[in-house]
Design a protein around this motif. Structure first.
Motif, PDB file in Angstrom:
ATOM      1  N   GLU A 141       0.840  -1.200   0.000  1.00 56.19           N
ATOM      2  CA  GLU A 141       0.000   0.000   0.000  1.00 56.19           C
ATOM      3  C   GLU A 141       0.882   1.260   0.000  1.00 56.19           C
ATOM      4  OE1 GLU A 141      -3.206   0.384  -0.207  1.00 56.19           O
ATOM      5  OE2 GLU A 141      -3.876  -1.695  -0.090  1.00 56.19           O
ATOM      6  N   GLY A 142       1.764   1.360  -0.969  1.00 57.83           N
ATOM      7  CA  GLY A 142       2.614   2.542  -1.080  1.00 57.83           C
ATOM      8  C   GLY A 142       3.710   2.544  -0.032  1.00 57.83           C
ATOM      9  N   GLU A 143       3.561   3.378   1.013  1.00 58.10           N
ATOM     10  CA  GLU A 143       4.575   3.461   2.063  1.00 58.10           C
ATOM     11  C   GLU A 143       4.410   2.371   3.121  1.00 58.10           C
ATOM     12  OE1 GLU A 143       4.398   7.331   3.737  1.00 58.10           O
ATOM     13  OE2 GLU A 143       5.214   8.334   1.956  1.00 58.10           O
ATOM     14  N   ASP A 144       3.319   1.628   3.049  1.00 55.18           N
ATOM     15  CA  ASP A 144       3.030   0.617   4.067  1.00 55.18           C
ATOM     16  C   ASP A 144       2.810  -0.746   3.445  1.00 55.18           C
ATOM     17  OD1 ASP A 144       2.978   2.697   5.984  1.00 55.18           O
ATOM     18  OD2 ASP A 144       0.854   3.076   5.550  1.00 55.18           O
ATOM     19  N   LEU A 145       2.944  -1.768   4.284  1.00 55.26           N
ATOM     20  CA  LEU A 145       2.561  -3.125   3.933  1.00 55.26           C
ATOM     21  C   LEU A 145       1.404  -3.542   4.837  1.00 55.26           C
ATOM     22  CD1 LEU A 145       6.106  -4.778   3.670  1.00 55.26           C
ATOM     23  CD2 LEU A 145       4.639  -4.075   1.768  1.00 55.26           C
ATOM     24  N   ILE A 146       0.475  -4.322   4.284  1.00 54.51           N
ATOM     25  CA  ILE A 146      -0.680  -4.772   5.049  1.00 54.51           C
ATOM     26  C   ILE A 146      -0.641  -6.292   5.149  1.00 54.51           C
ATOM     27  CG2 ILE A 146      -3.183  -4.691   5.320  1.00 54.51           C
ATOM     28  CD1 ILE A 146      -1.918  -1.938   5.206  1.00 54.51           C
ATOM     29  N   LEU A 147      -0.560  -6.788   6.396  1.00 53.45           N
ATOM     30  CA  LEU A 147      -0.718  -8.213   6.650  1.00 53.45           C
ATOM     31  C   LEU A 147      -2.141  -8.441   7.156  1.00 53.45           C
ATOM     32  CD1 LEU A 147       2.546  -9.424   8.476  1.00 53.45           C
ATOM     33  CD2 LEU A 147       1.799  -9.993   6.164  1.00 53.45           C
ATOM     34  N   ALA A 148      -2.805  -9.485   6.653  1.00 54.35           N
ATOM     35  CA  ALA A 148      -4.181  -9.726   7.073  1.00 54.35           C
ATOM     36  C   ALA A 148      -4.504 -11.213   7.033  1.00 54.35           C
ATOM     37  CB  ALA A 148      -5.146  -8.958   6.173  1.00 54.35           C
ATOM     38  N   ASN A 149      -5.315 -11.630   7.993  1.00 59.11           N
ATOM     39  CA  ASN A 149      -5.928 -12.949   7.936  1.00 59.11           C
ATOM     40  C   ASN A 149      -7.412 -12.772   8.261  1.00 59.11           C
ATOM     41  OD1 ASN A 149      -6.045 -12.707  10.748  1.00 59.11           O
ATOM     42  ND2 ASN A 149      -4.302 -14.057  11.098  1.00 59.11           N
ATOM     43  N   SER A 150      -8.094 -13.824   8.661  1.00 57.70           N
ATOM     44  CA  SER A 150      -9.542 -13.756   8.828  1.00 57.70           C
ATOM     45  C   SER A 150      -9.978 -12.920  10.016  1.00 57.70           C
ATOM     46  CB  SER A 150     -10.114 -15.173   8.969  1.00 57.70           C
ATOM     47  OG  SER A 150      -9.570 -15.819  10.115  1.00 57.70           O
ATOM     48  N   TRP A 151      -9.057 -12.628  10.966  1.00 52.46           N
ATOM     49  CA  TRP A 151      -9.491 -11.912  12.169  1.00 52.46           C
ATOM     50  C   TRP A 151      -8.544 -10.804  12.616  1.00 52.46           C
ATOM     51  CZ3 TRP A 151      -6.516 -12.352  16.722  1.00 52.46           C
ATOM     52  CH2 TRP A 151      -5.483 -13.306  16.673  1.00 52.46           C
ATOM     53  N   LYS A 152      -7.480 -10.576  11.866  1.00 58.18           N
ATOM     54  CA  LYS A 152      -6.502  -9.580  12.291  1.00 58.18           C
ATOM     55  C   LYS A 152      -5.876  -8.906  11.082  1.00 58.18           C
ATOM     56  CE  LYS A 152      -2.859 -11.217  14.446  1.00 58.18           C
ATOM     57  NZ  LYS A 152      -1.984 -11.747  15.525  1.00 58.18           N
ATOM     58  N   ARG A 153      -5.669  -7.567  11.188  1.00 60.08           N
ATOM     59  CA  ARG A 153      -5.025  -6.792  10.133  1.00 60.08           C
ATOM     60  C   ARG A 153      -3.938  -5.929  10.750  1.00 60.08           C
ATOM     61  NH1 ARG A 153      -9.932  -7.510   9.760  1.00 60.08           N
ATOM     62  NH2 ARG A 153     -10.528  -5.727  11.058  1.00 60.08           N
ATOM     63  N   LEU A 154      -2.780  -5.889  10.063  1.00 63.00           N
ATOM     64  CA  LEU A 154      -1.621  -5.189  10.599  1.00 63.00           C
ATOM     65  C   LEU A 154      -1.011  -4.292   9.526  1.00 63.00           C
ATOM     66  CD1 LEU A 154       0.449  -4.860  12.962  1.00 63.00           C
ATOM     67  CD2 LEU A 154       1.716  -6.764  11.932  1.00 63.00           C
ATOM     68  N   ILE A 155      -0.839  -3.021   9.860  1.00 61.05           N
ATOM     69  CA  ILE A 155      -0.171  -2.078   8.964  1.00 61.05           C
ATOM     70  C   ILE A 155       1.277  -1.938   9.408  1.00 61.05           C
ATOM     71  CG2 ILE A 155      -0.142   0.275   8.062  1.00 61.05           C
ATOM     72  CD1 ILE A 155      -3.115   0.456   8.708  1.00 61.05           C
ATOM     73  N   ILE A 156       2.207  -2.134   8.466  1.00 61.88           N
ATOM     74  CA  ILE A 156       3.641  -2.113   8.759  1.00 61.88           C
ATOM     75  C   ILE A 156       4.317  -1.026   7.940  1.00 61.88           C
ATOM     76  CG2 ILE A 156       5.789  -3.442   8.615  1.00 61.88           C
ATOM     77  CD1 ILE A 156       4.132  -5.953   9.072  1.00 61.88           C
ATOM     78  N   ASP A 157       5.161  -0.261   8.584  1.00 61.53           N
ATOM     79  CA  ASP A 157       5.930   0.794   7.935  1.00 61.53           C
ATOM     80  C   ASP A 157       7.048   0.162   7.100  1.00 61.53           C
ATOM     81  OD1 ASP A 157       7.426   2.968   7.187  1.00 61.53           O
ATOM     82  OD2 ASP A 157       7.656   3.780   9.204  1.00 61.53           O
ATOM     83  N   LYS A 158       7.084   0.473   5.819  1.00 61.07           N
ATOM     84  CA  LYS A 158       8.120  -0.091   4.950  1.00 61.07           C
ATOM     85  C   LYS A 158       9.521   0.352   5.344  1.00 61.07           C
ATOM     86  CE  LYS A 158       5.933  -0.859   0.447  1.00 61.07           C
ATOM     87  NZ  LYS A 158       5.902  -0.365  -0.949  1.00 61.07           N
ATOM     88  N   LYS A 159       9.635   1.563   5.895  1.00 62.76           N
ATOM     89  CA  LYS A 159      10.948   2.097   6.213  1.00 62.76           C
ATOM     90  C   LYS A 159      11.583   1.330   7.377  1.00 62.76           C
ATOM     91  CE  LYS A 159      11.472   6.541   6.274  1.00 62.76           C
ATOM     92  NZ  LYS A 159      11.432   7.961   6.711  1.00 62.76           N
TER      93      LYS A 159
END
Length: 213
Positions: free
Chosen positions: A140-158
């Motif tokens: 997602e541009g500057e971020d990475l998104i990890l997701a499963n059926s019950w949890k979502r995590l936004i991670i800073d690429k830097k």
């Protein structure tokens, strides 16, 4: 009306124990080094963390009850994937304790189910942020998104560190975790601030010390 002073206030050992607790909590603050970037991929970061089995941390804690009252203190946390042991002190006194394992959750004093959900699920997932099974990843541009059926995590690429986590609870509600100020604490790279929100409640943590095994 006269009140009798508790007898243990006259005992020298009480003041010795009180001093040791306060000294321990205040001495846990460590020098933080701002993290600018991570030379590697997210897979590299997760690979570095996957063998961690336990986390010990001390932090200052602020609990917003949702009614305009904020409770402040210091926390000592011992955490594994299966167990949680949290002690909260205020003015050197133990004021709350929460224990969780595969047999269930216990608290002293008794805490409501919603608050326990925020404490147990929030702390376990926010500290073990990399424990993300059966997940998909998208850019997602500057971020990475990890997701499963019950949890979502936004991670800073830097920094390849978490920014925000959303957890779907069993009753269909959402618990939010916000990460602040990535730092190197005792050589371990971890956010130095965490905010957990659930319903009308919120908990703010300022990490003083953290160690992993």
């Amino acid at each position: 009306m006269n009140f009798l002073k508790p007898y243990w206030l006259d005992k020298p050992i009480f003041f010795v124990m009180l001093f040791l607790i306060v000294f321990f909590l205040s001495s846990c603050a460590t020098r933080r080094i701002e993290i600018q970037y991570y030379e590697g991929s997210l897979d590299d970061r997760l690979r570095d963390l996957k063998d961690i089995n336990s986390i010990k941390s001390t932090f200052s804690i602020e609990f917003d009850r949702g009614d305009g009252v904020t409770i402040r203190g210091d926390g000592i946390l011992n955490l594994t994937e299966d167990t949680l042991d949290l002690q909260v002190y205020s003015m050197g006194f133990l004021v709350a304790e929460v224990k969780a394992d595969q047999s269930g959750v216990k608290s002293n004093p008794v805490i409501s189910k919603n608050r326990l959900t925020m404490i147990v699920d929030g702390l376990r997932n926010s500290f073990f942020w990399w424990d993300f099974k059966e997940s998909s990843m998208r850019d997602e541009g500057e971020d990475l998104i990890l997701a499963n059926s019950w949890k979502r995590l936004i991670i800073d690429k830097k920094t390849m560190l978490p920014l925000r986590m959303t957890i779907d609870t069993e009753d269909g509600r959402q618990l939010e975790v916000f990460y602040l100020e990535p730092s190197s604490i005792n050589g371990f790279v971890f956010p130095s601030g965490i905010r957990i929100e659930f319903l009308k409640y919120a908990v703010n943590l300022r990490i003083k010390d953290i160690s992993v095994q």
